[in-house]
Design a protein around this motif. Sequence first.
Motif, PDB file in Angstrom:
ATOM      1  N   ALA B  77       0.842  -1.200   0.000  1.00  0.00           N
ATOM      2  CA  ALA B  77       0.000   0.000   0.000  1.00  0.00           C
ATOM      3  C   ALA B  77       0.877   1.250   0.000  1.00  0.00           C
ATOM      4  O   ALA B  77       0.603   2.229  -0.704  1.00  0.00           O
ATOM      5  N   ARG B  78       1.965   1.196   0.783  1.00  0.00           N
ATOM      6  CA  ARG B  78       2.864   2.350   0.827  1.00  0.00           C
ATOM      7  C   ARG B  78       3.501   2.572  -0.542  1.00  0.00           C
ATOM      8  O   ARG B  78       3.560   3.698  -1.036  1.00  0.00           O
ATOM      9  N   LYS B  79       3.952   1.464  -1.160  1.00  0.00           N
ATOM     10  CA  LYS B  79       4.633   1.607  -2.451  1.00  0.00           C
ATOM     11  C   LYS B  79       3.670   2.066  -3.545  1.00  0.00           C
ATOM     12  O   LYS B  79       4.082   2.718  -4.508  1.00  0.00           O
ATOM     13  N   SER B  80       2.390   1.721  -3.392  1.00  0.00           N
ATOM     14  CA  SER B  80       1.440   2.198  -4.400  1.00  0.00           C
ATOM     15  C   SER B  80       0.843   3.547  -3.990  1.00  0.00           C
ATOM     16  O   SER B  80      -0.141   4.003  -4.570  1.00  0.00           O
ATOM     17  N   ARG B  81       1.474   4.168  -2.993  1.00  0.00           N
ATOM     18  CA  ARG B  81       1.088   5.519  -2.544  1.00  0.00           C
ATOM     19  C   ARG B  81      -0.391   5.605  -2.205  1.00  0.00           C
ATOM     20  O   ARG B  81      -1.118   6.461  -2.697  1.00  0.00           O
ATOM     21  N   ALA B  82      -0.806   4.662  -1.335  1.00  0.00           N
ATOM     22  CA  ALA B  82      -2.226   4.543  -1.035  1.00  0.00           C
ATOM     23  C   ALA B  82      -2.680   5.536   0.029  1.00  0.00           C
ATOM     24  O   ALA B  82      -3.864   5.736   0.218  1.00  0.00           O
ATOM     25  N   TYR B  83      -1.737   6.107   0.747  1.00  0.00           N
ATOM     26  CA  TYR B  83      -2.152   6.990   1.839  1.00  0.00           C
ATOM     27  C   TYR B  83      -1.274   8.243   1.904  1.00  0.00           C
ATOM     28  O   TYR B  83      -0.142   8.257   1.430  1.00  0.00           O
ATOM     29  N   GLY B  84      -1.854   9.287   2.502  1.00  0.00           N
ATOM     30  CA  GLY B  84      -1.072  10.467   2.841  1.00  0.00           C
ATOM     31  C   GLY B  84      -0.918  10.498   4.348  1.00  0.00           C
ATOM     32  O   GLY B  84      -1.846  10.151   5.070  1.00  0.00           O
ATOM     33  N   TYR B  85       0.261  10.871   4.816  1.00  0.00           N
ATOM     34  CA  TYR B  85       0.530  10.827   6.253  1.00  0.00           C
ATOM     35  C   TYR B  85       0.819  12.239   6.737  1.00  0.00           C
ATOM     36  O   TYR B  85       1.636  12.957   6.164  1.00  0.00           O
ATOM     37  N   VAL B  86       0.127  12.647   7.801  1.00  0.00           N
ATOM     38  CA  VAL B  86       0.380  13.965   8.383  1.00  0.00           C
ATOM     39  C   VAL B  86       0.959  13.751   9.772  1.00  0.00           C
ATOM     40  O   VAL B  86       0.355  13.088  10.605  1.00  0.00           O
ATOM     41  N   PHE B  87       2.168  14.305   9.980  1.00  0.00           N
ATOM     42  CA  PHE B  87       2.840  14.101  11.254  1.00  0.00           C
ATOM     43  C   PHE B  87       2.432  15.169  12.263  1.00  0.00           C
ATOM     44  O   PHE B  87       1.813  16.171  11.928  1.00  0.00           O
ATOM     45  N   GLN B  88       2.864  14.927  13.500  1.00  0.00           N
ATOM     46  CA  GLN B  88       2.537  15.859  14.580  1.00  0.00           C
ATOM     47  C   GLN B  88       3.110  17.249  14.307  1.00  0.00           C
ATOM     48  O   GLN B  88       2.464  18.256  14.538  1.00  0.00           O
ATOM     49  N   ALA B  89       4.359  17.285  13.826  1.00  0.00           N
ATOM     50  CA  ALA B  89       4.949  18.558  13.412  1.00  0.00           C
ATOM     51  C   ALA B  89       4.745  18.698  11.912  1.00  0.00           C
ATOM     52  O   ALA B  89       4.703  17.704  11.194  1.00  0.00           O
ATOM     53  N   ALA B  90       4.595  19.941  11.456  1.00  0.00           N
ATOM     54  CA  ALA B  90       4.342  20.152  10.033  1.00  0.00           C
ATOM     55  C   ALA B  90       5.488  19.591   9.195  1.00  0.00           C
ATOM     56  O   ALA B  90       5.268  19.024   8.134  1.00  0.00           O
ATOM     57  N   GLY B  91       6.721  19.746   9.694  1.00  0.00           N
ATOM     58  CA  GLY B  91       7.869  19.164   9.014  1.00  0.00           C
ATOM     59  C   GLY B  91       8.055  19.643   7.588  1.00  0.00           C
ATOM     60  O   GLY B  91       8.457  18.878   6.726  1.00  0.00           O
ATOM     61  N   LEU B  92       7.740  20.925   7.358  1.00  0.00           N
ATOM     62  CA  LEU B  92       7.982  21.470   6.017  1.00  0.00           C
ATOM     63  C   LEU B  92       9.483  21.693   5.856  1.00  0.00           C
ATOM     64  O   LEU B  92      10.166  22.023   6.816  1.00  0.00           O
ATOM     65  N   TYR B  93       9.988  21.500   4.643  1.00  0.00           N
ATOM     66  CA  TYR B  93      11.404  21.756   4.404  1.00  0.00           C
ATOM     67  C   TYR B  93      11.633  23.264   4.403  1.00  0.00           C
ATOM     68  O   TYR B  93      11.012  23.985   3.610  1.00  0.00           O
ATOM     69  N   PRO B  94      12.516  23.753   5.276  1.00  0.00           N
ATOM     70  CA  PRO B  94      12.699  25.197   5.373  1.00  0.00           C
ATOM     71  C   PRO B  94      13.273  25.815   4.101  1.00  0.00           C
ATOM     72  O   PRO B  94      13.112  27.005   3.876  1.00  0.00           O
ATOM     73  N   TRP B  95      13.950  25.001   3.272  1.00  0.00           N
ATOM     74  CA  TRP B  95      14.560  25.561   2.070  1.00  0.00           C
ATOM     75  C   TRP B  95      13.622  25.545   0.879  1.00  0.00           C
ATOM     76  O   TRP B  95      13.978  25.969  -0.201  1.00  0.00           O
ATOM     77  N   ARG B  96      12.404  25.028   1.077  1.00  0.00           N
ATOM     78  CA  ARG B  96      11.430  25.048  -0.012  1.00  0.00           C
ATOM     79  C   ARG B  96      10.287  25.993   0.349  1.00  0.00           C
ATOM     80  O   ARG B  96       9.911  26.081   1.510  1.00  0.00           O
ATOM     81  N   THR B  97       9.729  26.629  -0.667  1.00  0.00           N
ATOM     82  CA  THR B  97       8.555  27.453  -0.435  1.00  0.00           C
ATOM     83  C   THR B  97       7.387  26.536  -0.096  1.00  0.00           C
ATOM     84  O   THR B  97       7.494  25.314  -0.193  1.00  0.00           O
ATOM     85  N   ILE B  98       6.244  27.137   0.286  1.00  0.00           N
ATOM     86  CA  ILE B  98       5.056  26.326   0.565  1.00  0.00           C
ATOM     87  C   ILE B  98       4.696  25.508  -0.675  1.00  0.00           C
ATOM     88  O   ILE B  98       4.458  24.300  -0.597  1.00  0.00           O
ATOM     89  N   GLY B  99       4.700  26.193  -1.833  1.00  0.00           N
ATOM     90  CA  GLY B  99       4.415  25.480  -3.078  1.00  0.00           C
ATOM     91  C   GLY B  99       5.423  24.358  -3.323  1.00  0.00           C
ATOM     92  O   GLY B  99       5.064  23.248  -3.716  1.00  0.00           O
ATOM     93  N   GLY B 100       6.700  24.660  -3.060  1.00  0.00           N
ATOM     94  CA  GLY B 100       7.755  23.667  -3.256  1.00  0.00           C
ATOM     95  C   GLY B 100       7.578  22.468  -2.352  1.00  0.00           C
ATOM     96  O   GLY B 100       7.824  21.327  -2.753  1.00  0.00           O
ATOM     97  N   ASN B 101       7.137  22.723  -1.118  1.00  0.00           N
ATOM     98  CA  ASN B 101       6.906  21.625  -0.184  1.00  0.00           C
ATOM     99  C   ASN B 101       5.772  20.725  -0.659  1.00  0.00           C
ATOM    100  O   ASN B 101       5.845  19.503  -0.535  1.00  0.00           O
ATOM    101  N   ILE B 102       4.733  21.343  -1.192  1.00  0.00           N
ATOM    102  CA  ILE B 102       3.593  20.542  -1.650  1.00  0.00           C
ATOM    103  C   ILE B 102       3.960  19.782  -2.918  1.00  0.00           C
ATOM    104  O   ILE B 102       3.478  18.685  -3.172  1.00  0.00           O
ATOM    105  N   ARG B 103       4.880  20.383  -3.688  1.00  0.00           N
ATOM    106  CA  ARG B 103       5.336  19.718  -4.913  1.00  0.00           C
ATOM    107  C   ARG B 103       6.205  18.503  -4.613  1.00  0.00           C
ATOM    108  O   ARG B 103       6.356  17.622  -5.455  1.00  0.00           O
TER     109      ARG B 103
END
Lengths: 288, 261
Positions: B77-103
């Motif tokens: 299921a993981r390999k077929s990208r069956a789910y999206g996972y949201v962690f306790q911390a947002a964990g956005l990459y600081p070097w990417r913009t919001i759009g870049g993070n979503i990309r």
Amino acid sequence: MRNALPVLTVVGVIIVIWYIAAIWMNSTWALQMAERLGREMGFTDLVVATMTQDRPLVAAPHQVVVALWDGVFGHAVTSKRSFVYHGFVTLEATLWGFALGIVIGVGLAIAIVHSRAVDMSVMPWAVISQTVPIVALAPMIVVVANAVGVEDRLLPKAIISAYLSFFPVLVSMVSGLRAPNQMQLDLLKTYGANRSQVFWKLRLPASLPYFFASLKVAIAASLIGAIVGELPTGAINGLGARMLIGSQFGQPLIMWAALFGAAILAGILIIVVGAIQRAADRRMGVAR
Amino acid sequence: MTTETVISAQDLSLTFETNDGPVNALKDVSLEVERGDFVSFIGPSGCGKTTFLRVMADLESPSAGDIEVNGTSPADARKSRAYGYVFQAAGLYPWRTIGGNIRLPLEIMGYDRAEQARRVNSVLELVDLAGFEKKFPWQLSGGMQQRASIARALAFDADLLLMDEPFGALDEIVRDHLNEQLLSLWEKTNKTICFVTHSIPEAVYLSTRIVVMSPRPGRITDVIESPLPRDRPLDIRDTPEFLEVAHRVREGLRAGHSYED
């Protein structure tokens, strides 16, 4: 300007101490000369006499400035007496060594982070390599390079320079590539990312701040390596050679000037690397 | 109805070997999650709720028992990208913009550029962050960052959303607002959501089913089908039905001796 005041204060204090040291260290010789000529010497005469010697034990700051000025602007830049010429020779070896050190440091770090075997086998040697006195190693590298038919001194100097500069890059990059936390790694795992994607999308960008921080140390180490490569190896070109020739052939002013020339070169290189670092930070959205 | 079962766990156990001896993070856990469910997992720390979620996501492997996600193993299921996972911390990459993070997931999954841009726009709209694409994470508040991380999990076509205390670090007011948004998002997207929390009002407000868990060993003590309608304004939390469900959750937690320490 607020930053300049403390720096200038320290510089001022150093110059004062330096002048006092120059008077003190050079007074012996000045007094001996006066005695030989049978002349009495007042304090003012003594001070003047300690600052105008051709071969002082401690060159006075203004003497160094004059020698440096003469070395930089007093000769054609292609002249063997020009610091610009010698500085360029040293700079060339420094930059090659710096580039080589970065390639080796980053390359080893990538291997170490991805393979436990490499980590266990290479890392201890990398640490040990830095405990070998480079002054002892430098002549060997030059001799070996010569023996295998490398006539140019640039290559052995660059190798010596890289020998010193790869290490800070390696240590920082290992930390940097390991900087991503478990959550960031888990996130990529949930996307089914492969190893190379983890590297390019996460590990490498996460390591860049570490990389740029290490460059400042590495460029200074590169310069030291290049100068050490010119000192005990019979080189006749480069700031290191100027220092040695100055001390061995009774021209201490040239030695002092070359020393400060090297320090100024180091300062310029660090400022340039700092500017590159800031530009990279801005590009990565880290600077606020 | 088997095709409608998204998650099916049978007698699932997971034991961590630690220096202080084995820890039973999960013991004989059985649960079915149906398509379209909003299932909350609630319980005190150490009850295994996060571990359970991580097992579904193939971030942990069970020591015993069976689990299927979308009818396959969690790894597939993981390999077929069956789910999206949201962690306790947002964990956005600081070097990417919001759009870049979503990309980021879209780049990894090989969507072309035009499709990436289209999806980034549409999920930003969905989480109410339109216009923030070019901002860097540090320019956003904690709540906005967490919304961006939800958008990141929504950007690709996973029908299942696994959320591990996504609003745990946010203050009450922001949390209320995000809960409301999450419900409307669930309504719009028709996803199945598994949601870990330790807030009783949050669990009751959001869920169609509430799974109460208790620690040592981590196990399920109660599964509550919520009688609340799907359409839930915030003030539903003052109705007797809501309070009754909340009361039952509290009872379930107490039965698991969760307040003893």
